[in-house]
Scaffold this motif. Structure first.
Motif, PDB file in Angstrom:
ATOM      1  N   ALA A 189      17.702  -6.597  -3.574  1.00 35.57           N
ATOM      2  CA  ALA A 189      17.393  -5.888  -4.509  1.00 35.57           C
ATOM      3  C   ALA A 189      18.799  -5.717  -5.550  1.00 35.57           C
ATOM      4  O   ALA A 189      18.595  -6.222  -6.860  1.00 35.57           O
ATOM      5  CB  ALA A 189      16.888  -4.509  -4.553  1.00 35.57           C
ATOM      6  N   ALA A 190      19.869  -5.698  -4.940  1.00 38.72           N
ATOM      7  CA  ALA A 190      21.239  -5.627  -5.696  1.00 38.72           C
ATOM      8  C   ALA A 190      21.503  -7.116  -6.402  1.00 38.72           C
ATOM      9  O   ALA A 190      21.700  -7.185  -7.423  1.00 38.72           O
ATOM     10  CB  ALA A 190      22.112  -5.361  -4.644  1.00 38.72           C
ATOM     11  N   GLU A 232      15.373   0.496 -14.200  1.00 36.70           N
ATOM     12  CA  GLU A 232      15.876   1.429 -13.383  1.00 36.70           C
ATOM     13  C   GLU A 232      15.145   1.633 -12.152  1.00 36.70           C
ATOM     14  O   GLU A 232      16.218   1.989 -11.144  1.00 36.70           O
ATOM     15  CB  GLU A 232      15.124   2.849 -14.348  1.00 36.70           C
ATOM     16  N   LYS A 233      13.946   1.189 -11.819  1.00 39.86           N
ATOM     17  CA  LYS A 233      13.440   1.364 -10.337  1.00 39.86           C
ATOM     18  C   LYS A 233      14.233   0.331  -9.540  1.00 39.86           C
ATOM     19  O   LYS A 233      14.619   0.355  -8.354  1.00 39.86           O
ATOM     20  CB  LYS A 233      11.738   0.939 -10.434  1.00 39.86           C
ATOM     21  N   VAL A 270      16.708   0.935  -6.154  1.00 43.50           N
ATOM     22  CA  VAL A 270      16.321   0.156  -4.848  1.00 43.50           C
ATOM     23  C   VAL A 270      17.674  -0.612  -4.440  1.00 43.50           C
ATOM     24  O   VAL A 270      18.043  -0.833  -3.280  1.00 43.50           O
ATOM     25  CB  VAL A 270      15.037  -0.945  -4.976  1.00 43.50           C
ATOM     26  N   GLY A 271      18.240  -1.421  -5.534  1.00 45.16           N
ATOM     27  CA  GLY A 271      19.464  -2.034  -5.232  1.00 45.16           C
ATOM     28  C   GLY A 271      20.553  -1.100  -4.965  1.00 45.16           C
ATOM     29  O   GLY A 271      21.259  -1.668  -3.975  1.00 45.16           O
ATOM     30  N   ARG A 318      29.873   4.288  -7.956  1.00 49.69           N
ATOM     31  CA  ARG A 318      29.043   5.002  -9.237  1.00 49.69           C
ATOM     32  C   ARG A 318      27.558   4.377  -9.605  1.00 49.69           C
ATOM     33  O   ARG A 318      26.667   5.062  -9.982  1.00 49.69           O
ATOM     34  CB  ARG A 318      29.775   5.385 -10.503  1.00 49.69           C
ATOM     35  N   TYR A 319      27.719   3.189  -9.138  1.00 47.72           N
ATOM     36  CA  TYR A 319      26.481   2.443  -9.446  1.00 47.72           C
ATOM     37  C   TYR A 319      25.683   2.329 -10.437  1.00 47.72           C
ATOM     38  O   TYR A 319      24.594   2.444 -10.844  1.00 47.72           O
ATOM     39  CB  TYR A 319      25.327   2.944  -8.259  1.00 47.72           C
ATOM     40  N   GLY A 320      26.532   1.977 -11.446  1.00 51.34           N
ATOM     41  CA  GLY A 320      26.209   1.750 -13.037  1.00 51.34           C
ATOM     42  C   GLY A 320      25.547   0.174 -12.913  1.00 51.34           C
ATOM     43  O   GLY A 320      25.770  -0.590 -11.877  1.00 51.34           O
TER      44      GLY A 320
END
Length: 625
Positions: A407-408, A449-450, A454-455, A531-533
């Motif tokens: 997913a990433a 967003e989803k 998941v990523g 922070r996974y922006g």
């Protein structure tokens, strides 16, 4: 036998007499056998019998025997049991043409479909010429089933018996060669092309055959058919557009210029290597498809003024090619009629809008070959006031997302597309709002967003698992640095094997294992604390994961090398022979296993982070003008 006494009543005689109508049943007829006589006082005994007809019994027995015979032939045809079938044919010479199935199939139909070649050859000898033309309830002959099966030998035997078989059409006007083409049986199609007089077929029938052959990639056979009969090319534009649409629905070749050149030359000098031969065949098929497109396009575009219906059909073909990424077909069509590049569908989407929606990079790269025309094509909006960046901001179809594993990395590919389209628009278009009052960036965040969540989970799970292994290796490497093999000298405290080559390998590999594992721990730790922006998925997170996996692999290799060096250092002098080498070579097992299990992940990371970001969007080899 039934009997009864009856005393007639003269007053009721007229009323009680039964009447027989034309619709009387068998029971009515039997009851009508009791007749009333006009005698007043006499008693009449009437006897009624229900005899069993010997003729009916014989007929029923024959019917049962015929059913058994059909079942016997059906099973024999499926198994290819000629002895059993021959016995049945001796009992009834016409059994070979009997319908043995509800669909009207006969033994020859069943055997041909079951690919029982020997059975078919022997049965054909026992049948008449006309028996081979018998069809089932859907109009299919045994020759059609032979064409479907792909066994050329069966078709040859039937054709030698009856030369009219290739021209007998199905109820929907499908011929044997069309059946073979739809099944993808190239050898059968090549044989049927030699014996089928296509000049006797109608134009739409010939085009249906060509479409079936094109859809299964047999372009060389289509070129032979067109070379033998040029009248097919000069048929109606509608028929030629059907063939062009079939060509547009399948990419010609998945290989690039360098791959084509290398593999083509390798295939010429090393023709027996399967992978080179496959790639070479694909390249050759692409060339044949290009020739075919030119032959079909030339009659349509030969006049200066094209009909509007033809233009609409050509754009439909163009949009299909753009949707599936058939850039070779697009290039040929646009070169033949350059004005069509500005056409759009009912929703004002050009081929570049479709390429962005369906994530077709090679098609979108054509925009770099059209100069300032791209400004006119990209600035349009659809009925919902979405520009091309809005369309790119929407989540890609699942079939396109799943091309990239993880997913990433899927999120990274989506960001790459968004950034590339954004570069080609004006600042005002980047901030433009659609009918829902959303900018492209706001729409992208909402749609993804989803996928981002998941990523994030995928990244954290991967980093956590790898961090455990890296920590274990670091612990072992640190302990091994102070527990040297062989011990130390009492006088100086230096290692006993200090001057041994294997000791040098031990010290070096152990140090590399420790430092690389610590580096790996730091990389995975930074992933966990990110922070996974959205922007982090573009380069930062994939790069950290790639470095972490590489250093983890290095630590595993060095740890195994440390063990092997220690084993040779301690046991080589005491244990002579091959045993130390075998045990030390087992260190390759975890290295190989780790590399195999993570190979696809490494390739995906390298492809997405290095190749896609630099080479996915750039002018390609397909020059339009």
């Amino acid at each position: 036998m039934n009997s009864r006494s009856y005393e007639p009543n003269p007053e009721q005689a007229r009323v009680d007499q039964p009447e027989l109508s034309g619709t009387a049943t068998t029971s009515d007829v039997v009851e009508a056998a009791v007749v009333e006589l006009p005698s007043m006082h006499s008693q009449v005994e009437v006897k009624v019998e229900n005899p069993i007809s010997n003729a009916n019994a014989q007929q029923w027995g024959e019917k049962e025997d015929r059913l058994k015979l059909r079942l016997r032939l059906y099973r024999a045809a499926l198994r290819g049991d000629w002895k059993d079938a021959e016995t049945a044919l001796r009992l009834d010479k016409s059994a070979g043409s009997l319908e043995v199935e509800e669909g009207g199939q006969r033994p020859l139909h069943i055997a041909a479909l079951a690919k029982q070649t020997a059975f078919v050859c022997k049965l054909v000898e026992c049948l008449n010429k006309e028996d081979l033309e018998l069809s089932d309830k859907r109009g299919r002959t045994a020759f059609d089933f032979a064409a479907i099966s792909g066994v050329v030998e069966m078709a040859k035997v039937m054709y030698e018996k009856n030369n009219a078989l290739p021209t007998i059409r199905h109820v929907n006007k499908r011929s044997p060669i069309e059946f073979a083409a739809w099944m993808g049986n190239k050898k059968m199609v090549e044989y049927l092309h030699k014996i089928t007089p296509l000049q006797n077929f109608e134009a739409n029938e010939c085009m249906s055959i060509l479409v079936a052959i094109i859809k299964n990639g047999m372009y060389d056979i289509v070129l032979k058919i067109l070379k033998a009969d040029r009248s097919i090319v000069t048929s109606s534009n509608e028929d030629k557009i059907r063939a062009l649409l079939a060509l547009a629905e399948e990419p010609f070749s998945p290989y690039g210029t360098s791959q084509e050149w290398i593999c083509e030359n390798l295939a010429r000098f090393v023709p027996y290597v399967p992978c080179f031969k496959t790639i070479y065949d694909s390249i050759e098929k692409q060339r044949q498809a290009c020739q075919l497109v030119k032959k079909l396009l030339e009659p349509i575009l030969i006049s200066e003024d094209l009909e509007i219906s033809n233009l609409d059909s050509l754009f439909h073909i163009l949009s299909v090619a753009a949707t599936i990424g058939n850039v070779e077909f697009l290039t040929l069509l646009i070169r033949s009629y350059p004005a069509i590049i500005r056409a759009s569908d009912n929703n004002h989407n050009t081929i570049f809008h479709l390429a962005a929606i369906h994530r077709k990079g090679r098609v979108f790269n054509l925009i770099y070959d059209i100069g300032a025309v791209k400004d006119l094509l990209l600035f349009g909006v659809d009925t919902d006031c979405n520009n091309i960046l809005h369309l790119t901001a929407k989540l890609a179809p699942s079939s396109k997302l799943n091309i990239v594993s993880g997913a990433a990395l899927q999120m990274q590919r989506e960001l790459l597309w968004f950034k590339e389209v954004e570069k080609n628009l004006r600042p005002s278009d980047v901030q433009q709002r659609n009918n829902d009052r959303k900018t492209p960036r706001e729409l992208f965040t909402e749609e993804h967003e989803k996928l981002r969540e998941v990523g994030e989970k995928w990244m954290k799970d991967t980093a956590t698992s790898c961090m455990v292994v890296a920590t274990l290796i670091a612990t072992v490497a640190f302990a091994a640095a102070f527990t040297v093999p062989g011990g130390n000298k009492e006088e100086t405290g230096t290692p006993i094997f200090l001057n041994n080559m294997w000791f040098t390998i031990f010290v070096t590999s152990n140090a590399v294992a420790m430092f690389s594992s610590i580096t790996s721990i730091l990389m995975f730790l930074s992933i966990l604390t990110s922070r996974y922006g959205e922007e982090d998925f573009l380069y930062t997170l994939p790069a950290k994961l790639m470095v972490g996996l590489f250093t983890l692999f290095s630590s595993i290799v060095c740890m195994d090398l440390t063990f092997s060096a220690t084993f040779f250092l301690v046991y080589k002098e005491e244990k002579q022979g091959i045993l130390p080498k075998i045990i030390a070579s087992l260190a390759l097992l975890p290295i190989t296993l780790y590399a195999m299990l993570n190979f696809r992940l490494w390739i995906s990371l390298i492809h997405s982070t290095i190749w896609a970001s630099r080479f996915m969007f750039r002018p390609g080899k397909h020059k339009l003008f």
